[in-house]
Scaffold this motif. Structure first.
Motif, PDB file in Angstrom:
ATOM      1  N   LEU A   1       1.190   0.396  15.656  1.00  0.00           N
ATOM      2  CA  LEU A   1       2.064   0.496  16.824  1.00  0.00           C
ATOM      3  C   LEU A   1       3.474   0.007  16.519  1.00  0.00           C
ATOM      4  CD1 LEU A   1      -0.414  -0.865  19.522  1.00  0.00           C
ATOM      5  CD2 LEU A   1       0.250   1.517  19.160  1.00  0.00           C
ATOM      6  N   GLY A   2       3.690  -0.543  15.345  1.00  0.00           N
ATOM      7  CA  GLY A   2       5.017  -1.053  14.987  1.00  0.00           C
ATOM      8  C   GLY A   2       5.388  -2.282  15.784  1.00  0.00           C
ATOM      9  N   LEU A   3       4.406  -3.099  16.145  1.00  0.00           N
ATOM     10  CA  LEU A   3       4.732  -4.289  16.939  1.00  0.00           C
ATOM     11  C   LEU A   3       5.531  -5.269  16.080  1.00  0.00           C
ATOM     12  CD1 LEU A   3       1.519  -5.081  19.037  1.00  0.00           C
ATOM     13  CD2 LEU A   3       3.492  -3.648  19.599  1.00  0.00           C
ATOM     14  N   PRO A   4       6.412  -6.050  16.724  1.00  0.00           N
ATOM     15  CA  PRO A   4       7.189  -7.054  15.991  1.00  0.00           C
ATOM     16  C   PRO A   4       6.248  -8.041  15.282  1.00  0.00           C
ATOM     17  CG  PRO A   4       8.015  -6.815  18.230  1.00  0.00           C
ATOM     18  CD  PRO A   4       6.750  -6.021  18.154  1.00  0.00           C
ATOM     19  N   GLY A   5       6.616  -8.438  14.078  1.00  0.00           N
ATOM     20  CA  GLY A   5       5.871  -9.474  13.367  1.00  0.00           C
ATOM     21  C   GLY A   5       4.738  -8.966  12.501  1.00  0.00           C
ATOM     22  N   THR A   6       4.470  -7.658  12.532  1.00  0.00           N
ATOM     23  CA  THR A   6       3.358  -7.148  11.732  1.00  0.00           C
ATOM     24  C   THR A   6       3.814  -6.869  10.303  1.00  0.00           C
ATOM     25  OG1 THR A   6       3.864  -4.940  12.574  1.00  0.00           O
ATOM     26  CG2 THR A   6       2.094  -6.152  13.649  1.00  0.00           C
ATOM     27  N   LEU A   7       2.864  -6.906   9.377  1.00  0.00           N
ATOM     28  CA  LEU A   7       3.167  -6.706   7.957  1.00  0.00           C
ATOM     29  C   LEU A   7       2.148  -5.747   7.349  1.00  0.00           C
ATOM     30  CD1 LEU A   7       3.727 -10.453   6.970  1.00  0.00           C
ATOM     31  CD2 LEU A   7       5.500  -8.696   7.135  1.00  0.00           C
ATOM     32  N   PRO A   8       2.589  -4.939   6.388  1.00  0.00           N
ATOM     33  CA  PRO A   8       1.672  -3.993   5.745  1.00  0.00           C
ATOM     34  C   PRO A   8       0.906  -4.632   4.586  1.00  0.00           C
ATOM     35  CG  PRO A   8       3.887  -3.690   4.893  1.00  0.00           C
ATOM     36  CD  PRO A   8       3.971  -4.817   5.896  1.00  0.00           C
ATOM     37  N   VAL A   9      -0.354  -4.243   4.436  1.00  0.00           N
ATOM     38  CA  VAL A   9      -1.136  -4.635   3.258  1.00  0.00           C
ATOM     39  C   VAL A   9      -1.737  -3.348   2.708  1.00  0.00           C
ATOM     40  CG1 VAL A   9      -3.119  -5.928   2.398  1.00  0.00           C
ATOM     41  CG2 VAL A   9      -1.681  -6.912   4.188  1.00  0.00           C
TER      42      VAL A   9
ATOM     43  N   PRO B   1       6.554   4.790  14.331  1.00  0.00           N
ATOM     44  CA  PRO B   1       6.745   3.586  15.159  1.00  0.00           C
ATOM     45  C   PRO B   1       7.640   2.513  14.546  1.00  0.00           C
ATOM     46  CG  PRO B   1       4.432   4.217  15.074  1.00  0.00           C
ATOM     47  CD  PRO B   1       5.146   5.065  14.063  1.00  0.00           C
ATOM     48  N   LYS B   2       7.670   2.370  13.243  1.00  0.00           N
ATOM     49  CA  LYS B   2       8.486   1.308  12.647  1.00  0.00           C
ATOM     50  C   LYS B   2       9.942   1.724  12.484  1.00  0.00           C
ATOM     51  CE  LYS B   2       5.967   0.870   8.875  1.00  0.00           C
ATOM     52  NZ  LYS B   2       4.995   1.941   9.112  1.00  0.00           N
TER      53      LYS B   2
ATOM     54  N   ASP C   1       8.356  -6.093   1.966  1.00  0.00           N
ATOM     55  CA  ASP C   1       7.068  -6.647   2.406  1.00  0.00           C
ATOM     56  C   ASP C   1       5.950  -6.354   1.413  1.00  0.00           C
ATOM     57  OD1 ASP C   1       7.892  -7.817   4.798  1.00  0.00           O
ATOM     58  OD2 ASP C   1       7.721  -5.921   5.903  1.00  0.00           O
ATOM     59  N   LEU C   2       6.218  -5.483   0.440  1.00  0.00           N
ATOM     60  CA  LEU C   2       5.144  -5.058  -0.461  1.00  0.00           C
ATOM     61  C   LEU C   2       5.523  -5.318  -1.910  1.00  0.00           C
ATOM     62  CD1 LEU C   2       4.369  -1.758   1.402  1.00  0.00           C
ATOM     63  CD2 LEU C   2       2.728  -3.613   1.056  1.00  0.00           C
TER      64      LEU C   2
ATOM     65  N   PRO D   1      -1.896  -3.492  15.725  1.00  0.00           N
ATOM     66  CA  PRO D   1      -0.498  -3.926  15.899  1.00  0.00           C
ATOM     67  C   PRO D   1       0.464  -3.315  14.873  1.00  0.00           C
ATOM     68  CG  PRO D   1      -1.960  -5.780  16.264  1.00  0.00           C
ATOM     69  CD  PRO D   1      -2.836  -4.639  15.794  1.00  0.00           C
TER      70      PRO D   1
END
Lengths: 495, 497
Positions: free
Chosen positions: B58-66, B103-104, B290-291, B55
């Protein structure tokens, strides 16, 4: 008014657990209310009737087999449409995501499912959470159950209205600058924005990442305590998630504690611009609490006046970035004219997909992040943000919690607020809490002479939700609304 | 669209008397992690399109990087190996632009707080060792790949989110050759440190070049162009040479260089403009909310410092200084770490009496000519050599202490390479020991002079060219085991007597 549907979440869960009601009965009663009344309120964008009934039957079957059930077994909960749900459409109330069904669950949704809650549907809101009235939904506004000609607040307006109207036992809302607390105040429900990082943002469609937080919207403070306990906690998929252990909020809540509690009253939150009816409710609340033994301290949060511009700079900058992914290429709406270039597809898809307020904030944020302007806007706003946070640190060296109005006014009329600035000023009491990452709780404390709910906001130290909940419980016990719930008329088969 | 016809390299040296090129490179290296920089998808080259996604990719809404901490350790290794300043707390920033393979709508990169700054890398230009300064090394994620067939475009996001380091050199490379050598140095170093396979054909190592020229003696830098898409060592040199000449031609005819990005077309040997500065993106960098800050703690530094191998540059010097290796051989030995490790193992295995100060010279000769030749013929890497470093050392010792001759040594090498046997054991079993006993050799020489009395008479009458013939006869009689030097001496004496 349906008895079952206005029980607290805790009571609904208890009835299912002890056999006083089946999950199917609960779900049917709520669906009957939604079907009868939601055409007038428009709290839901999607109601998962079949899924809810099937899940309820499973729970009843497991119960009859003697299986252990989760703490929310059979209880219908609504989810704001900016939180992704596997198998249920999720659009953030935007045309841009019309028809999109996520292939994965948000962390908070996973936890609710694990607790055996019934996910009854997706709730209306301002598009991508941007707004204070739910009028910015691409699907049209939600109406306030207390007065259908008025807005329910926003952006979690559908979630607040649904709890007030008895469409679900509780809602999951999100709060970037007041979007849980302000509609909770306007709909007469309890809304908690937890400390930033307390609840995982995995699966929350980002508006402003450094401010967004998920929280419960409920009918009682105890409900909020239980729901927070179940959705809070560390999640390795969210790098901003806090690792601190989650207290047993509900059992530690006991009865509301207020005697000896030092409550700060920040002068900046009681100045001009408050509606006199709201001010009167707050004054009465303070005097009731003083009688109950609370100690009030007047103090100052000097940078409060900078919270509004700071918030809109930072939130719009982050939003302009977060919303870049909506380009019509991989999912969502694509507008592709014959012979269109790639740039045309982007422009046309985004022009058609986003509403006016979202476009305004993307433009503002794009402007603020332009090369050469970063220092003057974004960096400066971050510096002011640190000052605002310091104001709170200094205040909490003196007092346990702060008490303020949640919003300067009660619910206003649909279409009444016409300029963006007028709308932004409605968030003036809730923004600073997000900028400082603090927990904030709105508790209904009275009705205006026009019969509209007014909420009091309690702000606490980071990770000190328990003190907020205890003080909130005391407010709830001493300032109950009368009537407690709006009268939307009787619903056949809904009790 | 303006293109410039390919030019012969021969044109370059003459104009360079007057013009000075100034070149800086931006090099992207994919880090050899098992999973992506910010999500759990695997990393592999050549997997079916879009099979390595999730996800977040693919840059899906709601995803976050770790962030993948493994990538940090690899990047810190490069930072330490280039003597860079390592920032204890660096930041990820978002770099925004719209393109379907991103994608993002933004790339997670680093901007004003990069992981490493102010480093330097050893570059060997020929056998000259020079240090090129590195402005920065930062972490970022790769984009996906788009391909176009007529009106249809295809998108493969397998590469999207693969961790990269971007290495930015100071603009102080003075020729296309130096630029190509810098690329080779980066390639060698990242493979040496085992942080990337750095296969250019797989896009694991990529290069953009900033090129400008100015009249010699001028202080001010000329307007630069950025060359993209140069993806082989050869193209780096060709593309930059081409660009240098293109700019000089424009300036010499009174023209002006446009600040633009140009795409190198390797097939046509030309570059053409991609976008001008006027159309350039404003990337709207800002810290990724997010990071959290990227912290390099003592644990990571300890792990990196504890495992850092001696680097190619210092070894290049040491092999010459302490082991008597020629500069050319030293350069070859440090071209890849397994070769250098093999060499050092062989040197270490030599007998203690082996010539101090030049212990490595003969080992390098045998390793680089005989062993590498044989391995290349079999299409094998040094790591697959059937002959161990100890065996090679043994062979060199047997030759240097006179047990066998160099000529016999080649036979021994071939047999032992084929069988994997130890050279000493092989020499014993085949009775190949060199004959260095004077009495024994004299007996054979007398025999030869009797048998070849006519030739001996001719020699003594002045046909001195026959000398080699006599030595050859001795070799023939001994199966090549006669000590050649001693044989020559004794033969000369015998013929003159």
């Amino acid at each position: 008014m349906s008895d079952l549907c206005h029980l607290s979440l805790v009571e609904q869960a208890r009835r299912v657990a002890v056999g006083g009601a089946t999950a199917r009965e609960l779900v049917d009663a709520h669906l009957a209310r939604i079907d009868a009344l939601d055409p007038r309120v428009h709290a839901f964008l999607h109601v998962d009737r079949d899924g809810a009934r099937a899940a309820a039957e499973q729970i009843d079957a497991r119960r009859s087999r003697g299986d252990k059930l989760g703490p929310l077994a059979g209880v219908p909960i609504g989810i704001k449409d900016v939180v992704v749900t596997k198998g249920q459409p999720t659009t953030a109330a935007s045309r841009m995501l019309a028809g999109w069904t996520p292939p994965y669950d948000a962390a908070v949704v996973e936890r609710l499912r694990a607790a055996d809650a019934i996910l009854i549907g997706k709730q209306n809101c301002d598009e991508f959470g941007m707004g204070s009235s739910t009028e910015n939904s691409a699907q049209g506004p939600t109406r306030n159950p207390w007065d259908l000609e008025r807005i329910p607040g926003g952006s979690s307006g559908g979630s607040a209205a649904a709890v007030a109207a008895g469409f679900c036992a509780a809602s999951i809302g999100t709060d970037t600058g007041g979007s849980i607390r302000q509609p909770s105040s306007m709909c007469g429900v309890v809304g908690l924005k937890p400390t930033y990082g307390r609840v995982s943002r995995w699966g929350l469609i980002a508006y402003a990442s450094s401010l967004d937080q998920i929280g419960p919207m409920t009918r009682t403070v105890e409900d909020a305590a239980l729901l927070l306990e179940l959705i809070a906690g560390h999640d390795p998929r969210d790098s901003t998630s806090l690792v601190d252990a989650v207290p047993k909020y509900r059992s530690k809540l006991t009865s509301g504690v207020v005697a000896g509690t030092k409550i700060g009253l920040p002068a900046e939150y009681f100045g001009d611009g408050i509606d006199p009816a709201v001010r009167a409710v707050l004054d009465r609340t303070i005097s009731v609490m003083r009688d109950a033994g609370a100690r009030f301290v007047s103090l100052s949060l000097p940078h409060t006046r900078l919270a509004l511009p700071t918030y809109y700079l930072l939130a719009c900058a982050e939003a302009s970035s977060n919303l870049s992914r909506y380009d019509g290429i991989r999912y969502g709406q694509r507008v592709e004219r014959k012979g269109a270039s790639l740039a045309d597809v982007y422009r046309d898809s985004r022009s058609a997909g986003f509403g006016a307020e979202v476009k305004r904030r993307i433009m503002l944020g794009t402007f603020a992040l332009r090369a050469g302007y970063y220092d003057a806007y974004y960096r400066k706003a971050q510096q002011v943000r640190a000052l605002i946070k310091r104001d709170f640190d200094e205040a909490f060296a003196q007092v346990d919690v702060l008490l303020t109005p949640t919003a300067p006014t009660a619910a206003f009329g649909i279409g009444e607020t016409t300029t963006p600035m007028e709308m932004y000023l409605g968030d003036v009491f809730t923004l600073a809490c997000n900028l400082a990452g603090l927990p904030g709780l709105s508790v209904p404390v009275g009705l205006t002479p026009a019969g509209l709910p007014v909420g009091a906001q309690l702000l606490g130290k980071p990770l000190d939700e328990l003190t907020l909940l205890k003080a909130g419980r005391a407010l709830e016990q001493r300032c109950e609304l009368s009537p407690r719930w709006p009268d939307l008329g009787e619903v056949e088969g809904a009790s | 669209m303006s293109t410039v016809a390919p030019v012969g390299d021969a044109a370059l040296p003459a104009v360079l008397d007057e013009w000075e090129p100034v070149i800086g490179l931006e090099i992207h290296v994919q880090l050899a992690t098992a999973s992506k920089a910010f999500s759990p998808s695997g990393v592999a080259f050549g997997a079916p399109p879009n099979s390595l996604t999730d996800p977040l990719v693919l840059g899906l809404p709601g995803t976050l990087p770790v962030f993948n901490r493994r990538a940090l350790e690899l990047a810190v290794r490069l930072g330490v190996a280039t003597s860079s300043k390592i920032r204890a707390r660096s930041r990820f920033a978002r770099k925004h632009y719209f393109y379907p393979d991103l994608p993002k709508g933004y790339q997670i990169s680093q901007y004003d707080e990069p992981l490493c700054e102010d480093g330097a890398i050893d570059v060997l230009v020929g056998t000259r060792r020079m240090a090129i300064r590195l402005q920065r090394i930062h972490l970022e994620e790769d984009a996906g790949k788009s391909s176009h067939e007529g009106a249809t475009s295809h998108l493969d996001l397998n590469r999207a989110g693969v961790p990269l380091v971007e290495v930015v050199t100071a603009p102080e490379l003075a020729s296309a050759e130096e630029a190509a050598e810098l690329m080779r140095s980066i390639h060698r170093l990242v493979r040496w440190l085992e942080i990337s396979e750095a296969d250019m054909e797989k896009g694991q190592l990529r290069c953009d070049a900033n090129v400008s020229v100015r009249r010699r003696g001028e202080d001010r830098l000329g307007t630069r162009t950025e060359l993209k898409n140069i993806n082989s060592f050869r193209f780096v040199q060709k593309a930059i040479e081409h660009e240098i000449l293109r700019q000089i031609r424009i300036l010499e005819t009174g023209g002006r260089i446009l600040r633009e990005t140009r795409l190198w077309d390797a097939m046509g040997g030309v570059s053409f403009p991609m976008r001008s500065k006027e159309e350039a993106n404003d990337y709207r960098y800002f810290p990724d909310p997010d990071l959290p800050p990227l912290v390099v703690d003592a644990q990571i530094m300890g792990a990196v410092l504890g495992t850092l191998p001696e680097l190619p540059g210092p070894r290049f010097e040491r092999y010459q200084r302490e082991l008597g290796v020629s500069p050319d051989d030293a350069r070859t030995l440090v071209s890849e770490r397994p070769l250098a490790e093999y060499f050092e193992a062989a040197v270490a295995a030599r007998r203690p009496e082996a010539a101090v100060g030049v212990r490595g010279r003969a080992v390098a000769n045998w390793l680089l000519t005989e062993l590498l030749g044989a391995l290349n013929g079999d299409d094998k890497a040094i790591g697959d050599s059937p002959l161990s470093p100890a065996s090679l050392a043994e062979l060199v010792d047997l030759i240097e202490d006179g047990t066998i001759s160099g000529k016999i040594g080649k036979d021994v090498f071939e047999s032992c390479y084929a069988s994997g046997q130890s050279p000493a054991a092989y020499v014993e079993s085949k009775g190949l020991r060199q004959i260095s006993n004077e009495a024994e050799l004299l007996k054979i020489i007398e025999q030869v002079l009797v048998t070849c009395a006519k030739q001996a008479a001719d020699y003594r009458a002045g046909k001195e060219g026959l000398f080699g013939f006599f030595v050859g006869q001795v070799m023939k009689a001994t199966g090549g085991r006669a000590n050649p030097q001693l044989t020559s001496e004794l033969m000369l004496r015998a013929l003159k007597s």
